[in-house]
Design an enzyme around this catalytic site. Structure first.
Site, PDB file in Angstrom:
ATOM      1  N   ILE A  11       0.779  -1.267   0.095  1.00 50.33           N
ATOM      2  CA  ILE A  11      -0.055   0.026   0.067  1.00 50.33           C
ATOM      3  C   ILE A  11       0.712   1.302   0.028  1.00 50.33           C
ATOM      4  CG2 ILE A  11      -0.241   0.416   2.468  1.00 50.33           C
ATOM      5  CD1 ILE A  11      -2.714   0.783  -0.310  1.00 50.33           C
ATOM      6  N   SER A  33      12.180   0.802   6.840  1.00 55.72           N
ATOM      7  CA  SER A  33      11.430  -0.550   6.384  1.00 55.72           C
ATOM      8  C   SER A  33      12.758  -1.272   6.520  1.00 55.72           C
ATOM      9  CB  SER A  33      10.855  -0.413   4.826  1.00 55.72           C
ATOM     10  OG  SER A  33      10.004  -1.314   4.671  1.00 55.72           O
ATOM     11  N   ARG A  34      12.501  -2.481   6.736  1.00 54.38           N
ATOM     12  CA  ARG A  34      13.448  -3.603   6.653  1.00 54.38           C
ATOM     13  C   ARG A  34      13.956  -3.990   5.452  1.00 54.38           C
ATOM     14  NH1 ARG A  34      10.172  -7.292  10.540  1.00 54.38           N
ATOM     15  NH2 ARG A  34       8.907  -6.811   8.581  1.00 54.38           N
ATOM     16  N   LYS A  87      -5.373   1.925   7.775  1.00 53.08           N
ATOM     17  CA  LYS A  87      -6.688   0.922   8.436  1.00 53.08           C
ATOM     18  C   LYS A  87      -6.155  -0.294   8.238  1.00 53.08           C
ATOM     19  CE  LYS A  87      -8.459  -1.225   5.645  1.00 53.08           C
ATOM     20  NZ  LYS A  87      -7.956  -2.207   4.878  1.00 53.08           N
ATOM     21  N   ASP A 165     -10.343  -7.194   6.916  1.00 51.75           N
ATOM     22  CA  ASP A 165      -9.254  -6.301   6.554  1.00 51.75           C
ATOM     23  C   ASP A 165     -10.018  -5.603   5.361  1.00 51.75           C
ATOM     24  OD1 ASP A 165      -6.224  -5.239   6.207  1.00 51.75           O
ATOM     25  OD2 ASP A 165      -7.167  -5.580   4.163  1.00 51.75           O
TER      26      ASP A 165
HETATM   27  P1  NAP Z   1       2.407  -5.575   3.366  1.00 49.35           P
HETATM   28  O1  NAP Z   1       2.927  -5.282   1.815  1.00 49.35           O
HETATM   29  O2  NAP Z   1       2.359  -7.070   3.633  1.00 49.35           O
HETATM   30  O3  NAP Z   1       3.205  -4.846   4.386  1.00 49.35           O
HETATM   31  C1  NAP Z   1       3.591  -3.660   4.661  1.00 49.35           C
HETATM   32  C2  NAP Z   1       4.981  -3.531   5.113  1.00 49.35           C
HETATM   33  O4  NAP Z   1       5.065  -3.454   6.563  1.00 49.35           O
HETATM   34  C3  NAP Z   1       5.928  -4.629   4.617  1.00 49.35           C
HETATM   35  O5  NAP Z   1       6.540  -4.221   3.380  1.00 49.35           O
HETATM   36  C4  NAP Z   1       6.952  -4.606   5.621  1.00 49.35           C
HETATM   37  O6  NAP Z   1       8.244  -3.770   5.311  1.00 49.35           O
HETATM   38  C5  NAP Z   1       6.195  -3.988   6.696  1.00 49.35           C
HETATM   39  N1  NAP Z   1       5.915  -4.976   7.989  1.00 49.35           N
HETATM   40  C6  NAP Z   1       5.469  -6.032   7.945  1.00 49.35           C
HETATM   41  N2  NAP Z   1       5.484  -6.856   8.841  1.00 49.35           N
HETATM   42  C7  NAP Z   1       6.077  -6.094   9.780  1.00 49.35           C
HETATM   43  C8  NAP Z   1       6.515  -6.324  11.247  1.00 49.35           C
HETATM   44  N3  NAP Z   1       6.108  -7.258  11.878  1.00 49.35           N
HETATM   45  N4  NAP Z   1       7.195  -5.247  11.773  1.00 49.35           N
HETATM   46  C9  NAP Z   1       7.138  -4.016  11.138  1.00 49.35           C
HETATM   47  N5  NAP Z   1       7.211  -4.023   9.919  1.00 49.35           N
HETATM   48  C10 NAP Z   1       6.348  -4.759   9.308  1.00 49.35           C
HETATM   49  O7  NAP Z   1       0.898  -4.990   3.795  1.00 49.35           O
HETATM   50  P2  NAP Z   1       0.132  -3.880   2.816  1.00 49.35           P
HETATM   51  O8  NAP Z   1      -0.662  -4.411   1.762  1.00 49.35           O
HETATM   52  O9  NAP Z   1       0.902  -2.705   2.394  1.00 49.35           O
HETATM   53  O10 NAP Z   1      -0.871  -3.441   3.970  1.00 49.35           O
HETATM   54  C11 NAP Z   1      -0.305  -2.646   5.121  1.00 49.35           C
HETATM   55  C12 NAP Z   1      -1.510  -1.870   5.753  1.00 49.35           C
HETATM   56  O11 NAP Z   1      -2.305  -1.129   4.481  1.00 49.35           O
HETATM   57  C13 NAP Z   1      -2.764  -2.870   6.158  1.00 49.35           C
HETATM   58  O12 NAP Z   1      -3.083  -2.529   7.426  1.00 49.35           O
HETATM   59  C14 NAP Z   1      -3.738  -3.025   5.109  1.00 49.35           C
HETATM   60  O13 NAP Z   1      -5.081  -3.218   5.565  1.00 49.35           O
HETATM   61  C15 NAP Z   1      -3.683  -1.535   4.618  1.00 49.35           C
HETATM   62  N6  NAP Z   1      -4.074  -1.581   3.270  1.00 49.35           N
HETATM   63  C16 NAP Z   1      -3.642  -2.693   2.259  1.00 49.35           C
HETATM   64  C17 NAP Z   1      -4.215  -2.176   1.070  1.00 49.35           C
HETATM   65  C18 NAP Z   1      -3.978  -3.299   0.032  1.00 49.35           C
HETATM   66  O14 NAP Z   1      -4.473  -3.121  -1.003  1.00 49.35           O
HETATM   67  N7  NAP Z   1      -2.848  -4.205   0.187  1.00 49.35           N
HETATM   68  C19 NAP Z   1      -5.279  -1.277   0.520  1.00 49.35           C
HETATM   69  C20 NAP Z   1      -5.576  -0.350   1.520  1.00 49.35           C
HETATM   70  C21 NAP Z   1      -4.956  -0.458   2.904  1.00 49.35           C
HETATM   71  P3  NAP Z   1       9.627  -4.314   5.631  1.00 49.35           P
HETATM   72  O15 NAP Z   1       9.651  -5.822   5.788  1.00 49.35           O
HETATM   73  O16 NAP Z   1      10.621  -3.900   4.740  1.00 49.35           O
HETATM   74  O17 NAP Z   1       9.885  -3.584   6.813  1.00 49.35           O
END
Ligand code: NAP
Length: 303
Positions: A11, A33-34, A87, A165
């Site tokens: 996101i 970010s890691r 969110k 979610d």
């Molecule tokens: P994602 O790509 O799986 O995770 C985002 C980043 O968070 C990862 O690249 C990771 O970066 C970091 N992360 C993951 N686990 C972690 C941990 N335990 N500790 C610290 N950092 C961590 O997820 P996403 O889809 O972007 O979603 C993230 C949020 O945005 C969620 O709450 C989701 O509901 C919301 N969202 C997502 C979407 C969608 O379409 N995917 C749409 C709207 C909102 P590093 O490993 O590089 O640190």
């Protein structure tokens, strides 16, 4: 204002980076970010190091999944930074209330964003419903988890909320546009036999409101909410971006690309006004469904 993005994943790259780049208000001054990073932006892999080395960045936007988010938000507030939360705003209600109190005690802004509330037709729907009574409403939120969360196992781990979610996006619209609040009275939750969170949910609320969330939808995806009222029928489609009144198009735009620019504009206003915006109404419905819902076991799910 300078801002840092924390958690550079799907996101952050799909929506936050372009929204910040397009805004005259914001400068992306750092990422934390890691593994992820953004070209030409100073990158940190450790949040405490960022907080210590970049006192010039007063705002952080947290884009990681909900479970790790509280620790980052609390550290940011302790370090005097304004905080914007993706969110759903946390893994539990209590941790978000704690962040709200921390922000208030320090005079900082905390913004629990709900991007779907910024969809193009949501304000029009709220205005149309404001002077009437909703006799029935139904949410159909059916999408393919493999397409929108490819390989993201965290959504099926405790705190990942499963189909809630995306479902919380629908609930964020519902709670925003309904003229009177409703509460959940029953739910059925479908848990894959190998997972900790539901892949589908059916919910019943007071006021004739029902919801059908399913993450196993292949082919056409549906993000619709329909409302029956004495003055006619209103439908929000495409996640709140398109509106129909009595079956006829009545405005909006069929794109989700306006939502995040609107969130960052709102964050600008909140900081300028010295206010917070913390609304847990959508998450309360999720918590209620997980409390009251009947559990059914369904076929194992693998990405
Ligand atoms: P994602 O790509 O799986 O995770 C985002 C980043 O968070 C990862 O690249 C990771 O970066 C970091 N992360 C993951 N686990 C972690 C941990 N335990 N500790 C610290 N950092 C961590 O997820 P996403 O889809 O972007 O979603 C993230 C949020 O945005 C969620 O709450 C989701 O509901 C919301 N969202 C997502 C979407 C969608 O379409 N995917 C749409 C709207 C909102 P590093 O490993 O590089 O640190």
């Amino acid at each position: 204002m300078k801002i840092a993005l924390v958690g550079i994943g799907k996101i952050a790259l799909d929506q936050h980076v372009p929204a910040i780049a397009a805004s005259p208000d914001w400068e992306l001054a750092a990422t934390v970010s890691r593994s992820g990073r953004v070209a030409d932006v100073p990158a940190f892999t450790d949040f405490d190091t960022f907080l210590a080395e970049r006192p010039d960045v007063p705002v952080v936007s947290l884009c990681m999944p909900p479970v790790p988010r509280y620790a980052y938000a609390a550290a940011a507030l302790r370090a005097g930074r304004h905080v914007m939360l993706e969110k759903p705003p946390g893994a539990t209600l209590a941790e978000v209330y704690d962040l709200q109190a921390m922000a208030a005690a320090r005079g900082l802004t905390l913004y629990t964003t709900w991007h779907s509330r910024m969809a193009h037709a949501v304000a029009a729907a709220k205005a149309w419903l404001a002077d009437t009574t909703v006799t029935q409403a139904h949410i159909t939120w059916r999408e393919d988890v493999r397409k929108w969360h490819p390989g993201q196992d965290w959504v099926f781990e405790p705190g990942g909320m499963g189909v809630f979610d995306p479902g919380s996006n629908a609930l964020s619209i519902l709670t925003h546009v309904l003229p009177r609040p409703v509460h959940l009275t029953a739910a059925t939750l479908d848990f894959p036999s190998n997972r900790q969170t539901p892949i589908a949910a059916q919910m019943t609320f007071t006021g004739g409101v029902t919801a059908d969330f399913d993450w196993r939808q292949t082919g056409p995806q549906t993000w619709d909410i329909t409302f029956d009222t004495p003055k006619g029928a209103l439908a929000l489609r495409m996640g709140g971006n398109v509106i129909e009144v009595n079956g006829k198009p009545a405005g909006g735009e069929n794109t989700i690309m306006g939502e995040y620019p609107a969130l960052y504009a709102a964050m600008t206003d909140l900081i300028r006004q010295g206010r917070s915006d913390v609304d847990l109404a959508p998450m309360i419905h999720v918590a209620d469904a997980l409390t009251l819902g009947a559990r059914r076991e369904v076929e194992a799910f693998h990405f």
